[in-house]
Design an enzyme around this catalytic site. Sequence first.
Site, PDB file in Angstrom:
ATOM      1  N   PRO A  88       0.826  -1.220   0.000  1.00  7.81           N
ATOM      2  CG  PRO A  88      -0.696  -1.516   1.752  1.00  7.81           C
ATOM      3  CD  PRO A  88       0.557  -2.076   1.160  1.00  7.81           C
ATOM      4  CD  GLU A 116      -1.275  -5.530   9.796  1.00  8.63           C
ATOM      5  OE1 GLU A 116      -1.116  -4.324   9.567  1.00  8.63           O
ATOM      6  OE2 GLU A 116      -2.320  -6.145   9.525  1.00  8.63           O
ATOM      7  NE  ARG A 153      -6.894  -3.397 -21.653  1.00  6.75           N
ATOM      8  CZ  ARG A 153      -6.734  -2.239 -22.230  1.00  6.75           C
ATOM      9  NH1 ARG A 153      -5.684  -1.500 -21.932  1.00  6.75           N
ATOM     10  NH2 ARG A 153      -7.587  -1.800 -23.112  1.00  6.75           N
ATOM     11  CG  ASP A 168      -7.044   1.620 -23.800  1.00  9.42           C
ATOM     12  OD1 ASP A 168      -7.859   1.228 -24.643  1.00  9.42           O
ATOM     13  OD2 ASP A 168      -6.502   0.896 -22.961  1.00  9.42           O
TER      14      ASP A 168
HETATM   15  C1  4G0 Z   1       2.548  -5.159   2.294  1.00 12.42           C
HETATM   16  C2  4G0 Z   1      -1.026  -3.953  -1.815  1.00 12.42           C
HETATM   17  C3  4G0 Z   1       1.572  -5.928   1.653  1.00 12.42           C
HETATM   18  C4  4G0 Z   1       2.219  -4.381   3.369  1.00 12.42           C
HETATM   19  C5  4G0 Z   1      -0.948  -4.964  -0.862  1.00 12.42           C
HETATM   20  C6  4G0 Z   1      -0.054  -5.173   3.237  1.00 12.42           C
HETATM   21  C7  4G0 Z   1      -3.047  -3.217  -0.809  1.00 12.42           C
HETATM   22  C8  4G0 Z   1      -2.095  -3.067  -1.792  1.00 12.42           C
HETATM   23  C9  4G0 Z   1       0.272  -5.945   2.151  1.00 12.42           C
HETATM   24  C10 4G0 Z   1       0.913  -4.377   3.873  1.00 12.42           C
HETATM   25  C11 4G0 Z   1      -1.925  -5.050   0.107  1.00 12.42           C
HETATM   26  C12 4G0 Z   1      -2.201  -1.979  -2.811  1.00 12.42           C
HETATM   27  C13 4G0 Z   1       1.503  -2.624   5.500  1.00 12.42           C
HETATM   28  C14 4G0 Z   1      -0.748  -3.631   5.548  1.00 12.42           C
HETATM   29  C15 4G0 Z   1      -0.780  -6.763   1.481  1.00 12.42           C
HETATM   30  N1  4G0 Z   1      -2.976  -4.179   0.109  1.00 12.42           N
HETATM   31  N2  4G0 Z   1      -2.916  -0.877  -2.516  1.00 12.42           N
HETATM   32  N3  4G0 Z   1      -1.933  -5.955   1.122  1.00 12.42           N
HETATM   33  N4  4G0 Z   1       0.566  -3.565   4.946  1.00 12.42           N
HETATM   34  O1  4G0 Z   1      -1.658  -2.084  -3.897  1.00 12.42           O
END
Ligand code: 4G0
Length: 285
Positions: A88, A116, A153, A168
Amino acid sequence: MKFLFVTLFPEQIEQAANHSIIQRAVNKGLVEISCINPREFTHDVHRTVDDTPFGGGAGMVLKPEPMVAAIRKAKEQLPNARVIAMCPGGRTLKQSIVEEYAHCGQDFIFVCGHYEGFDERIFNWVDEKLSIGDYVLTGGEMPALIVMDAIARFIPGVLGKLVSAEEDSFSTGLLEYPQYTRPVSFEGLEVPEVLRSGNHALIASWRLQESLKATYFLRPDLLTEEQLRFIEKPLPYKMKKSQRKFWEELRSKIAAAKAELAAQAEVDASKELQEIAAKEDEMNG
Ligand code: 4G0
């Protein structure tokens, strides 16, 4: 192009790869998909891949040894791959990044995490962190599949013959224009006359105007300074007649749409007042 997923849940990847367009691409040999499971690189009886975080806190963290062993194996199999960890907190994906990936000539290793997140030290074996948007999911598998889909794609032959990802709307940097197909009239709603005129120059101009209009209302951040200036300010003097006509038409389209929005807001407001008055009457018997 080859995509390798480092994941504790390879079934999730295999399932997604067995569908429609991606499956056809795999069958045509245009795309190769494989997985490496970090659990295969554990040595204890419980095959432990995660542990509690140093310093305390909720949740579990993926241990570095099995993750890095899996990434090493992946790099052996695809030495020319870009290693991308889905998190994230990574750079946010957008179409221009997808295009860069699609044209870089490299294969891809997606590192998918759960819980996490990863032990920070694994990032020494990763080229970049990538996010698909500002939200947290239970795992990186769906984000990685989304990135693969968006890249695939662009591989020639993956989409139908007549479709090109390069054309696109998003590759033009604007939102898509409205599309219609038969019937000409549906529940009293007509397909715009211009699209049935057969005049290709006029159609192209209408579509660009509609794309610009939609982008102006919904995603003005995507417009260039020049596009915004042309839309918002009175037109400069030096301009070809046809060009001037185009921008004048667009400005009047936008003015009409704004007036319609304002009128609708007024209707909504007066409805709301009526409803409040009705409720007050009810309360006072
Ligand atoms: C690493 C990507 C991976 C850290 C992965 C969670 C959303 C996305 C994950 C965490 C994911 C995205 C710190 C919670 C696995 N969620 N937005 N989850 N943390 O691309």
